[in-house]
Design a protein around this motif. Structure first.
Motif, PDB file in Angstrom:
ATOM      1  N   GLY A  87      12.659  82.289  31.138  1.00 29.57           N
ATOM      2  CA  GLY A  87      12.203  81.839  32.438  1.00 29.57           C
ATOM      3  C   GLY A  87      13.305  81.924  33.487  1.00 29.57           C
ATOM      4  N   LYS A  88      12.968  81.454  34.692  1.00 35.52           N
ATOM      5  CA  LYS A  88      13.877  81.553  35.825  1.00 35.52           C
ATOM      6  C   LYS A  88      13.821  80.261  36.632  1.00 35.52           C
ATOM      7  N   GLY A  89      14.645  80.189  37.644  1.00 33.13           N
ATOM      8  CA  GLY A  89      14.597  79.077  38.572  1.00 33.13           C
ATOM      9  C   GLY A  89      15.336  77.848  38.084  1.00 33.13           C
ATOM     10  N   LEU A  90      15.036  76.719  38.722  1.00 32.50           N
ATOM     11  CA  LEU A  90      15.746  75.479  38.430  1.00 32.50           C
ATOM     12  C   LEU A  90      15.488  74.989  37.013  1.00 32.50           C
ATOM     13  N   ASP A  91      14.292  75.236  36.474  1.00 35.06           N
ATOM     14  CA  ASP A  91      14.016  74.832  35.091  1.00 35.06           C
ATOM     15  C   ASP A  91      14.952  75.545  34.122  1.00 35.06           C
ATOM     16  N   ALA A  92      15.204  76.833  34.376  1.00 40.79           N
ATOM     17  CA  ALA A  92      16.113  77.586  33.513  1.00 40.79           C
ATOM     18  C   ALA A  92      17.535  77.056  33.633  1.00 40.79           C
ATOM     19  N   VAL A  93      17.949  76.696  34.847  1.00 42.24           N
ATOM     20  CA  VAL A  93      19.286  76.146  35.039  1.00 42.24           C
ATOM     21  C   VAL A  93      19.421  74.819  34.301  1.00 42.24           C
ATOM     22  N   GLU A  94      18.386  73.989  34.361  1.00 43.97           N
ATOM     23  CA  GLU A  94      18.419  72.704  33.668  1.00 43.97           C
ATOM     24  C   GLU A  94      18.530  72.903  32.161  1.00 43.97           C
ATOM     25  N   THR A  95      17.775  73.863  31.619  1.00 47.36           N
ATOM     26  CA  THR A  95      17.854  74.129  30.190  1.00 47.36           C
ATOM     27  C   THR A  95      19.229  74.673  29.807  1.00 47.36           C
ATOM     28  N   ALA A  96      19.790  75.536  30.651  1.00 47.68           N
ATOM     29  CA  ALA A  96      21.137  76.052  30.383  1.00 47.68           C
ATOM     30  C   ALA A  96      22.146  74.910  30.326  1.00 47.68           C
ATOM     31  N   ARG A 121      18.498  70.439  18.247  1.00 50.21           N
ATOM     32  CA  ARG A 121      18.042  69.067  18.437  1.00 50.21           C
ATOM     33  C   ARG A 121      18.027  68.690  19.913  1.00 50.21           C
ATOM     34  N   ALA A 122      19.030  69.157  20.645  1.00 46.57           N
ATOM     35  CA  ALA A 122      19.048  68.873  22.081  1.00 46.57           C
ATOM     36  C   ALA A 122      17.888  69.559  22.794  1.00 46.57           C
ATOM     37  N   LEU A 123      17.595  70.807  22.391  1.00 48.05           N
ATOM     38  CA  LEU A 123      16.490  71.528  23.025  1.00 48.05           C
ATOM     39  C   LEU A 123      15.136  70.938  22.665  1.00 48.05           C
ATOM     40  N   ALA A 124      15.023  70.353  21.470  1.00 43.86           N
ATOM     41  CA  ALA A 124      13.751  69.766  21.057  1.00 43.86           C
ATOM     42  C   ALA A 124      13.333  68.639  21.999  1.00 43.86           C
ATOM     43  N   ARG A 125      14.312  67.993  22.617  1.00 43.23           N
ATOM     44  CA  ARG A 125      14.007  66.929  23.574  1.00 43.23           C
ATOM     45  C   ARG A 125      13.745  67.460  24.972  1.00 43.23           C
ATOM     46  N   GLN A 126      14.008  68.770  25.179  1.00 41.52           N
ATOM     47  CA  GLN A 126      13.940  69.342  26.523  1.00 41.52           C
ATOM     48  C   GLN A 126      12.821  70.352  26.692  1.00 41.52           C
ATOM     49  N   LEU A 127      12.639  71.233  25.715  1.00 41.05           N
ATOM     50  CA  LEU A 127      11.758  72.376  25.886  1.00 41.05           C
ATOM     51  C   LEU A 127      10.338  72.080  25.423  1.00 41.05           C
ATOM     52  N   GLY A 128       9.400  72.885  25.968  1.00 40.61           N
ATOM     53  CA  GLY A 128       8.040  72.871  25.473  1.00 40.61           C
ATOM     54  C   GLY A 128       7.949  73.644  24.173  1.00 40.61           C
ATOM     55  N   SER A 129       6.769  73.647  23.584  1.00 36.86           N
ATOM     56  CA  SER A 129       6.596  74.239  22.259  1.00 36.86           C
ATOM     57  C   SER A 129       6.775  75.754  22.259  1.00 36.86           C
ATOM     58  N   HIS A 169      17.167  89.374  11.274  1.00 41.04           N
ATOM     59  CA  HIS A 169      16.720  88.864  12.551  1.00 41.04           C
ATOM     60  C   HIS A 169      16.361  87.385  12.419  1.00 41.04           C
ATOM     61  N   ALA A 170      16.731  86.599  13.425  1.00 42.76           N
ATOM     62  CA  ALA A 170      16.489  85.162  13.417  1.00 42.76           C
ATOM     63  C   ALA A 170      15.830  84.760  14.726  1.00 42.76           C
ATOM     64  N   PRO A 171      15.051  83.690  14.714  1.00 47.54           N
ATOM     65  CA  PRO A 171      14.382  83.261  15.943  1.00 47.54           C
ATOM     66  C   PRO A 171      15.377  82.686  16.943  1.00 47.54           C
ATOM     67  N   PRO A 172      15.022  82.706  18.211  1.00 45.02           N
ATOM     68  CA  PRO A 172      15.892  82.103  19.225  1.00 45.02           C
ATOM     69  C   PRO A 172      16.041  80.603  19.013  1.00 45.02           C
ATOM     70  N   LEU A 173      17.008  80.024  19.682  1.00 48.78           N
ATOM     71  CA  LEU A 173      17.172  78.575  19.663  1.00 48.78           C
ATOM     72  C   LEU A 173      15.939  77.927  20.283  1.00 48.78           C
ATOM     73  N   GLY A 174      15.471  76.878  19.647  1.00 45.90           N
ATOM     74  CA  GLY A 174      14.246  76.226  20.089  1.00 45.90           C
ATOM     75  C   GLY A 174      13.046  76.607  19.265  1.00 45.90           C
TER      76      GLY A 174
END
Length: 352
Positions: free
Chosen positions: A174-183, A209-217, A261-266
């Motif tokens: 994704g892009k925008g402020l949401d992407a910056v917040e996740t970064a 674990r940190a992303l699990a509290r931040q990202l959608g499914s 090959h491995a899945p991305p973080l999250g």
């Protein structure tokens, strides 16, 4: 500030109101009183308000009234209804242009404040890269796809720990402020875990674990984590990210594809076993280039992707800073236009 430009805009734009009024004056002087080009003098303050400030707009408006007075006097039209209407038109356009200039300058100041805040946020989120860290020299370049921005969804960090130099380069979906917040979430978790965890799997799990509290499914972050050792080369953990390039001191280039090959973080819930790590030797003079997909997915005018492996020869400069500057310049020259996606490049060179 570029030569020939000022706060009021480039030189041609600053001259436009005066050129317009000069042309109108010459035409009106030549045509005589029968045609009546005087109302067109209102174009002067109208053009001035587009790029100039309040004083400039007012001064151009006064000049337009002076010219109108001189031309009307020459044509014996002072006091005529048409002339008086022209004075009213010029005054009205000048007043409206002045008001527009006030609001435009206010928006420009607000935008400048927002950009200053964004620059401070960048210094906190993407901290300056140490030029020497452990056994390597590190250099980074970040090109944002957002006009006027210096930060987006790409991320990077290099830290010196007791277990070696630990690195992350990633790309948020994704892009925008949401992407910056996740970064910011990813970098915060990495900066803590890099010092505490015994291996890269532990670092990745902390980020998960940190992303699990931040990202959608269905959201994720691709990333490469690396650990540079004094004697044992480099350990790499690739989580769905473009593979790094290894550039040997003899200029040979190798793409470091992950063992599996491995899945991305999250998205670690999609697999049962942790992603395997890869190891590679990094001899003195060798370079490791980590990057985001904004580099390899950049296209030229014909729609052809940037051939990074073929262009890696530009990294042969003695100074890593110059080498990465050359690669960035080559990328932008190849595309010939602003990038469609953020692009981060981190170059590690083993010190001789």
């Amino acid at each position: 500030m570029e030569l020939g430009t000022r706060r009021d805009g480039p030189l041609p734009l600053r001259l436009l109101p005066f050129v317009a009024m000069a042309v109108i004056s010459v035409i009106d002087f030549s045509a005589g009183p029968s045609v009546g080009y005087l109302p067109l003098l209102a174009l002067g303050p109208a053009f001035a308000s587009l790029f100039g400030g309040v004083p400039r707009t007012l001064s151009v408006g006064v000049l337009a009234i002076v010219l109108c007075t001189l031309l009307a006097g020459y044509n014996d039209l002072l006091g005529a209804f048409r002339t008086n209407l022209t004075f009213v038109s010029i005054a009205g356009v000048t007043a409206a242009g002045t008001l527009a200039a006030v609001y435009r300058q206010r928006r420009e100041r607000e935008l400048a404040d927002v950009r200053n805040i964004a620059e401070v946020a960048q210094r906190v989120l993407l901290r300056p890269m140490p030029r020497r860290v452990g056994p390597v020299r590190a250099t980074v370049r970040y090109v944002s796809a957002a006009a006027g921005a210096r930060i987006g969804g790409d991320l990077y960090e290099v830290v010196q720990t007791a277990r070696g130099v630990r690195i992350i380069v990633g790309d948020v979906q994704g892009k925008g402020l949401d992407a910056v917040e996740t970064a910011a979430v990813v970098l915060g978790a990495f900066r803590e875990a890099a010092y505490d965890e015994p291996d890269l799997h532990g670092v990745a799990e902390r980020i998960e674990r940190a992303l699990a509290r931040q990202l959608g499914s269905e959201q994720f972050v691709t990333a490469v984590l690396a650990e540079v050792h004094e004697k044992d080369g480099v350990t790499l953990l690739n989580r769905g990210h473009p593979p790094p390039l290894l550039i040997r001191s003899d200029a040979s280039v190798t793409t470091l594809d992950p063992p599996e090959h491995a899945p991305p973080l999250g998205l670690a819930v999609l697999v049962d076993d942790p992603a395997p790590v890869g190891k590679v030797d990094l001899s003195p003079g060798d370079q490791l280039l980590l990057y985001t997909d904004g580099v390899i997915e950049a296209r030229n005018a014909e729609g052809v992707f940037y051939p990074l492996s073929e262009r890696a020869g530009v990294l042969s400069a003695d100074d890593p800073e110059e080498a990465l500057d050359g690669l960035q310049a080559d990328l932008l020259s190849y595309v010939g236009a602003p990038l469609d996606d953020d692009a981060a490049m981190l170059l590690l060179r083993r010190r001789v």
